[in-house]
Design a protein around this motif. Structure first.
Motif, short mmCIF file in Angstrom:
data_model
loop_
_atom_site.label_atom_id
_atom_site.label_comp_id
_atom_site.label_asym_id
_atom_site.label_seq_id
_atom_site.Cartn_x
_atom_site.Cartn_y
_atom_site.Cartn_z
N SER A 192 23.89 73.06 21.03
CA SER A 192 23.68 72.14 22.16
C SER A 192 25.00 71.88 22.87
O SER A 192 26.06 71.81 22.23
CB SER A 192 23.11 70.81 21.65
N HIS A 222 16.87 73.90 13.61
CA HIS A 222 16.77 72.50 14.01
C HIS A 222 16.54 71.60 12.79
O HIS A 222 16.59 72.05 11.66
CB HIS A 222 15.62 72.35 15.02
N ASP A 276 21.13 70.99 16.75
CA ASP A 276 20.79 72.41 16.82
C ASP A 276 21.96 73.24 16.29
O ASP A 276 23.09 73.10 16.78
CB ASP A 276 20.51 72.82 18.27
N PRO A 301 29.45 69.11 20.49
CA PRO A 301 28.68 70.01 21.36
C PRO A 301 29.48 71.23 21.80
O PRO A 301 30.65 71.12 22.18
CB PRO A 301 28.32 69.12 22.55
#
Length: 269
Positions: free
Chosen positions: A110, A89, A75, A53
């Protein structure tokens, strides 16, 4: 005559874990080099990447190659020097023509979950192309027990029948290169044939033998597929790949384990 199958097991791929990036390389890339795997036809790179992330690949330049990402989960955020900025996505394909030169970045979009995607590079027939960008949205419904065409040669893509009500036309690429994907349910099959192109009342077929690369996406640890074509047969599990030479008819992929098997197939001159 039966095609030749050559299986590349997942653990035989190049591998690196940089903390923020966990990556497997099908072909020589970065610090991984194997002279037996420098490319396959015009296909040069197929990396299976997982990015933590908020992390990613900072802005860096490319020339000539066409570079695209197929998102498996999460993402993926793209920015480039021509002004494009987009988050894609699951099932989407982000496609960049580097041509005479482009700079881009790819980050996990994300802050809470990893992104898993395939990064693929192809060398186009045409040198010095103008830089370009495209995105394709290919829902799971378009791939259920069938191969959906995601990328097709630029001169043919407008004449390809997507074959499904929810399917977009494929993204255009500048070589004789086709990319498809299928989601094969437990106990089901998906059959691949090089797409035929309909122009007016005539239909173009591919008489010459072709090369295929089939990849089982590493997102179902129980995945097990049997692949058959003209008497040739092989079994692959998640993360495995297979090189096919002398392909000229059809390839049948059967899911023989539990859960859905996601497979990506690249078809080359």
């Amino acid at each position: 005559m039966a095609p030749t199958f050559t299986v590349r097991k997942s653990n035989d791929r190049g591998y690196a874990n940089l903390g923020w990036l966990d990556t497997h390389h099908t072909f020589s890339f970065a610090n991984y080099y194997d002279p037996k795997f420098d490319g396959f036809g015009s296909l040069r790179v197929l990396n299976e990447d997982r990015v933590e992330p908020g992390k990613g690949f900072g802005t860096h330049p490319h020339r000539e190659y066409e570079i695209f990402s197929y998102v498996v989960s999460g993402d993926l955020e793209h920015k480039d020097s021509t002004g494009n900025h987009e988050v894609i996505h699951r099932g989407d394909v982000q496609f960049t023509t580097a041509g005479t030169g482009i700079a881009h970045s790819e980050y996990n979009g994300s802050k809470t979950k990893p992104v898993h995607f395939l990064q693929i590079w192809n060398m186009p027939y045409n040198r010095r192309l103008p830089p370009g960008y495209a995105t394709g949205h290919f829902p799971d419904t378009t791939k259920q027990n069938r191969f959906a065409t995601l990328i097709a040669p630029a001169e043919k893509r407008d004449h390809v029948d997507p074959g499904h009500a929810d399917a977009e036309k494929p993204i255009a690429i500048h070589s004789d290169f086709w990319m498809s994907a299928a989601l094969v349910d437990e106990g089901k099959t998906a059959t691949y044939r090089t797409p035929k192109v309909v122009e007016g009342e005539s239909e173009t077929d591919h008489a010459a033998p072709r090369k295929l690369y089939l990849h089982v996406v590493q997102n179902n640890a129980k995945a097990k597929v049997t692949v058959k074509s003209q008497g040739a047969e092989a079994t692959l599990t998640h993360g495995d790949g297979m090189f096919v030479t002398g392909f000229h008819d059809e390839l049948v992929v059967a899911n023989e384990a539990s859960g859905v098997a996601e497979v990506v197939l690249i078809d080359l001159a």
